[in-house]
Every structure is written in structure tokens, then in C-alpha cells.
Design a protein around this motif. Sequence first.
Motif, PDB file in Angstrom:
ATOM      1  N   VAL A   1       4.401   7.318  12.418  1.00 59.23           N
ATOM      2  CA  VAL A   1       4.108   6.926  13.846  1.00 59.23           C
ATOM      3  C   VAL A   1       4.739   5.842  14.153  1.00 59.23           C
ATOM      4  O   VAL A   1       4.825   4.843  13.723  1.00 59.23           O
ATOM      5  CB  VAL A   1       2.512   6.727  14.112  1.00 59.23           C
ATOM      6  CG1 VAL A   1       2.390   6.485  15.763  1.00 59.23           C
ATOM      7  CG2 VAL A   1       1.589   7.697  13.761  1.00 59.23           C
ATOM      8  N   GLY A   2       5.671   6.090  15.166  1.00 58.48           N
ATOM      9  CA  GLY A   2       6.784   5.186  15.514  1.00 58.48           C
ATOM     10  C   GLY A   2       6.412   4.399  16.960  1.00 58.48           C
ATOM     11  O   GLY A   2       6.121   5.251  17.810  1.00 58.48           O
ATOM     12  N   TYR A   3       6.585   3.107  16.986  1.00 64.02           N
ATOM     13  CA  TYR A   3       6.449   2.386  18.220  1.00 64.02           C
ATOM     14  C   TYR A   3       7.165   0.990  18.117  1.00 64.02           C
ATOM     15  O   TYR A   3       7.527   0.471  17.175  1.00 64.02           O
ATOM     16  CB  TYR A   3       5.119   2.193  18.673  1.00 64.02           C
ATOM     17  CG  TYR A   3       4.261   1.572  17.799  1.00 64.02           C
ATOM     18  CD1 TYR A   3       3.998   0.312  17.583  1.00 64.02           C
ATOM     19  CD2 TYR A   3       3.755   2.177  16.712  1.00 64.02           C
ATOM     20  CE1 TYR A   3       3.406  -0.377  16.702  1.00 64.02           C
ATOM     21  CE2 TYR A   3       2.877   1.467  15.665  1.00 64.02           C
ATOM     22  CZ  TYR A   3       2.787   0.375  15.593  1.00 64.02           C
ATOM     23  OH  TYR A   3       2.120  -0.103  14.644  1.00 64.02           O
TER      24      TYR A   3
ATOM     25  N   GLN B   1       3.735  -1.975  20.384  1.00 60.68           N
ATOM     26  CA  GLN B   1       2.247  -2.084  20.528  1.00 60.68           C
ATOM     27  C   GLN B   1       1.854  -2.761  19.264  1.00 60.68           C
ATOM     28  O   GLN B   1       2.576  -3.310  18.516  1.00 60.68           O
ATOM     29  CB  GLN B   1       1.838  -0.523  20.206  1.00 60.68           C
ATOM     30  CG  GLN B   1       1.456   0.039  21.876  1.00 60.68           C
ATOM     31  CD  GLN B   1       2.535  -0.026  22.507  1.00 60.68           C
ATOM     32  OE1 GLN B   1       3.652   0.802  22.307  1.00 60.68           O
ATOM     33  NE2 GLN B   1       2.551  -0.585  23.923  1.00 60.68           N
TER      34      GLN B   1
ATOM     35  N   SER C   1       0.122  -4.291  15.425  1.00 61.35           N
ATOM     36  CA  SER C   1       0.097  -3.459  14.290  1.00 61.35           C
ATOM     37  C   SER C   1      -0.947  -2.524  14.223  1.00 61.35           C
ATOM     38  O   SER C   1      -1.992  -2.754  14.559  1.00 61.35           O
ATOM     39  CB  SER C   1      -0.203  -4.820  13.173  1.00 61.35           C
ATOM     40  OG  SER C   1      -0.246  -4.178  12.039  1.00 61.35           O
ATOM     41  N   ALA C   2      -0.457  -1.419  13.421  1.00 65.34           N
ATOM     42  CA  ALA C   2      -1.539  -0.304  13.170  1.00 65.34           C
ATOM     43  C   ALA C   2      -1.948   0.343  14.492  1.00 65.34           C
ATOM     44  O   ALA C   2      -3.029   1.037  14.507  1.00 65.34           O
ATOM     45  CB  ALA C   2      -2.879  -0.708  12.580  1.00 65.34           C
TER      46      ALA C   2
ATOM     47  N   GLY D   1      -0.377   3.110  15.252  1.00 66.44           N
ATOM     48  CA  GLY D   1      -0.210   4.269  14.856  1.00 66.44           C
ATOM     49  C   GLY D   1      -1.658   5.309  14.493  1.00 66.44           C
ATOM     50  O   GLY D   1      -1.969   6.220  15.174  1.00 66.44           O
ATOM     51  N   GLN D   2      -2.557   4.232  13.614  1.00 68.18           N
ATOM     52  CA  GLN D   2      -3.814   4.885  13.485  1.00 68.18           C
ATOM     53  C   GLN D   2      -4.674   5.097  14.748  1.00 68.18           C
ATOM     54  O   GLN D   2      -5.222   6.023  14.871  1.00 68.18           O
ATOM     55  CB  GLN D   2      -4.468   3.851  12.280  1.00 68.18           C
ATOM     56  CG  GLN D   2      -3.921   3.929  11.265  1.00 68.18           C
ATOM     57  CD  GLN D   2      -2.813   3.237  10.735  1.00 68.18           C
ATOM     58  OE1 GLN D   2      -2.077   2.858  11.469  1.00 68.18           O
ATOM     59  NE2 GLN D   2      -2.463   2.837   9.356  1.00 68.18           N
TER      60      GLN D   2
ATOM     61  N   ASN E   1       3.338   3.325   9.841  1.00 70.28           N
ATOM     62  CA  ASN E   1       3.891   2.803  10.952  1.00 70.28           C
ATOM     63  C   ASN E   1       5.320   2.387  10.949  1.00 70.28           C
ATOM     64  O   ASN E   1       5.677   2.000   9.884  1.00 70.28           O
ATOM     65  CB  ASN E   1       2.869   1.490  11.476  1.00 70.28           C
ATOM     66  CG  ASN E   1       1.442   1.716  11.875  1.00 70.28           C
ATOM     67  OD1 ASN E   1       1.052   2.172  13.272  1.00 70.28           O
ATOM     68  ND2 ASN E   1       0.496   1.697  10.868  1.00 70.28           N
TER      69      ASN E   1
ATOM     70  N   ASN F   1       8.707   0.996  12.664  1.00 73.42           N
ATOM     71  CA  ASN F   1       9.445   0.191  13.879  1.00 73.42           C
ATOM     72  C   ASN F   1      10.960  -0.101  13.372  1.00 73.42           C
ATOM     73  O   ASN F   1      11.228  -0.681  12.760  1.00 73.42           O
ATOM     74  CB  ASN F   1       8.601  -1.207  14.176  1.00 73.42           C
ATOM     75  CG  ASN F   1       9.541  -1.963  15.373  1.00 73.42           C
ATOM     76  OD1 ASN F   1      10.536  -1.713  15.589  1.00 73.42           O
ATOM     77  ND2 ASN F   1       8.600  -2.784  16.018  1.00 73.42           N
TER      78      ASN F   1
ATOM     79  N   THR G   1      13.403   3.955  16.433  1.00 75.87           N
ATOM     80  CA  THR G   1      12.186   4.153  15.984  1.00 75.87           C
ATOM     81  C   THR G   1      11.650   5.589  15.723  1.00 75.87           C
ATOM     82  O   THR G   1      11.430   6.013  14.673  1.00 75.87           O
ATOM     83  CB  THR G   1      11.229   3.292  16.834  1.00 75.87           C
ATOM     84  OG1 THR G   1      11.475   1.963  16.316  1.00 75.87           O
ATOM     85  CG2 THR G   1       9.832   3.671  16.341  1.00 75.87           C
TER      86      THR G   1
ATOM     87  N   ALA H   1      10.938   7.758  12.438  1.00 76.66           N
ATOM     88  CA  ALA H   1       9.436   8.258  11.970  1.00 76.66           C
ATOM     89  C   ALA H   1      10.042   9.796  11.568  1.00 76.66           C
ATOM     90  O   ALA H   1       9.375  10.512  10.539  1.00 76.66           O
ATOM     91  CB  ALA H   1       8.788   8.343  13.018  1.00 76.66           C
TER      92      ALA H   1
END
Length: 389
Positions: free
Chosen positions: A50-52, A55, A57-58, A60-61, A76, A78, A83, A87
Motif C-alpha cells: 500500500v503506497g501513500y 498519510q 505511518s501504517a 496502509g493497514q 507500507n 513511500n 509510490t 507498490a
Amino acid sequence: MKVFVAGVGMTKFDKIGTNGLTYPQMVAEAVGNALADAGITYDQVQRAAVGYVFQPSAAGQRALYEVGMTGIPVVNVNNNCATGSTALLLAREWVQTGLADIVLAVGFEQMTKDSMSGTASGVTTIDNHIGIMVPKYGWAQAPMTAQFFGHAANEHMQRHATTVEQLASVAVKNHEHSTRNPLAQFQRPYTLAEVLADKPVHGPLTRSQCSPMSDGAAAAVLVSERFAQENAVEILAQSLVTDTSSAFDSGSMIDVVGAPMTRQAAQEVFGSAGVTVSDVDVIELHDCFSINEIITYEALGLCAEGKGGHLAESGATTYGGQWVVNPSGGLISKGHPLGATGLAQCAELTWQLRGQAGDRQVPGARLGLAHNLGLGGACVVTLYGKGMQ
């Protein structure tokens, strides 16, 4: 081992703060669409990347908890504006190496004006870039990335006689393409005169030549060959590279904004797949600013160095030309939620190669190329083929 894109999904890309959705809600929509497209349920997914960018930390979860809580590994990612494709690359490697048969790649962003403000003080991820720009050009009251690319545009104009009309023609093309894309942030055409007369941003770049701040999410389900269905699209080759010293040794802003990375990644992909850029039908490239589309034409090999401006105004990169570049509208018009961009490119090329792109369909598309760039630095180039047709 072959790797296939079995399903894709994305939200509409919107102006920041206007869609009324939280980032987990955007991710749930994009992932839900990708799973449905693949004919797979979330409990079949074995891993997720999961990329961002902005946002916590974590995230993605937290984003995927909206879809389900199955205990799978969530990594996760970055890599700045690259990004989403990073991913995707991680997910592809999991399948290619046999670690998993069904994986998910997700990218999303909920952006703010503060997150994109940028300063030249303190330690940053782009100290080397600033170290080339500021001694030569100083620091202006403009977005930092616009300064980098604005100076690259001026350099290209000085070295190659590129014109403001050629720069603007990139935006005209991509805004026209976006009128065919219901998921694009902007969906109206611009004339050349409108682009040239738009609000100045930095150097020769006007507002409609710059990618906007956007909210959105995109996702792809990747599978091994034994799980690939009839309409799966194969990832034929992929390369992730980072800056080398050559990006800064020359003092060229064209090199600073990623041309050497693009050149290297493209050479690796074409060499691995045994094809050339002339074999490609449709391209989604990282037009964060109009000048970067022109620079990228040259780095990918669509034309000789210095000829990108001529290519842009020639019609060779739109419908009826040799390639269709950014049929989605590109970052300039489709929008650019940083973490989602690379996976939105994946979605567009998957639809194109399946023949499912509607009014923007590129006739007979069999090979698609994606280029996703992040300063500071990363570049991912991905080649897609029609696969299980």
C-alpha cells in the motif's frame, strides 16, 4: 514466473477536500472495484503493498481495515510521486518469486496545501536537487517542484529552441484527452491561447500546464499464471531505478528532474522485453508539468534529444499518431494524488489493452508503457502486454 494484472479499480480523482471521503473510504472503493474486476474476494488476497506519501505511518493497514481484517502482511510504501508504481513493483516481485499467487497493490492520497508547500531549509529528501538549483537560480515564491521544472523548461528552450507554444501543446492534448475520461479531475478542453494566457506559475509554465493537488485512490490485483483469467494483462517487464551521480554532475536541471533515471529504466525494460518504443501503442507517462512530458519523450526514445517540443506539436502522440500518450488526461488533467498515480496508470493501460477504455480507446492497442517519476528519487517504467487474450 509470469505475472498478470487480473483486476483494476480507481476512484474519480478530485480537487482536494471536495469528495467528502476519508482515505479508508477511497481505498475501499478502489480495492472493491479491483477485486470485483478480478472476480476475487478479499479473503483470497495473500499480501498487500500500500503506497501513500502524506498519510501517517501504517496508514496502509488502516485503509485496508475498511475492506477486511484477514491478518495478511501489509507493507507500507513511500517513494514520493513514484509510490504507486513502487507498490506495484513490490507486489509483482512477490508473485514472480513464488511468495504468493494473489496480491494487492494499492495507492492513495488525501492531500493538503501544507503537505505540498515545500521549503529550502533543513535536511530534505531533495538536498542535492536544491543544491543545483538555488546557487544558479535562487529561491522564488513558487511551489518548489514548479521551480525545478520551470527551470528545466527554460533550459530546454535555451538549448533546443523549444517554444512556449510547444510546451502548451502538451497541456492542450492532455486536457482534450481528459474530456473522454469520467474519472478525471478536469474534463474540459483548453485552447492553445487559453493555456498560454493562464495564470503564470514559474518560468514559462502556466497553471493548466501543471498537475493539480488531488485526492483519490487506485488498486490492482496481481496474480500468477494459474490464477489468470481470459482478460488478464501481463506485466512483461519493469524497472525501478534511483538517481546516480550523473543527475547532478552536469548541473543540468533537465538531469536534476529525472531524465537520466527515465533513460536508464526504459533501456532496462526494453532490453528485458526485447522490444523497442516503436512497438508500443499507448503510453501513460508522468506529465507532472508539461515540460516533463517533452523531456520524457526524449528519455524514452520517442524522439531524439532536443526534439521533444517538435514531437509534442506534431500530432504523433495523440489519436491518429504513432502513439497515444496519456489517453487518461495524464497528471495534468486526470489529477495527481501522489500515491495513487502509478496505479491509476496501471488501471488505464489495463483497460486500454483489454479494449475497455470507451471513448478514449486506442484502436488495436497491444503493448502499453507506464512511466512514473518521483524526485528524490525514483523512476518506475513498466511494460504491459495483452496477456491472456
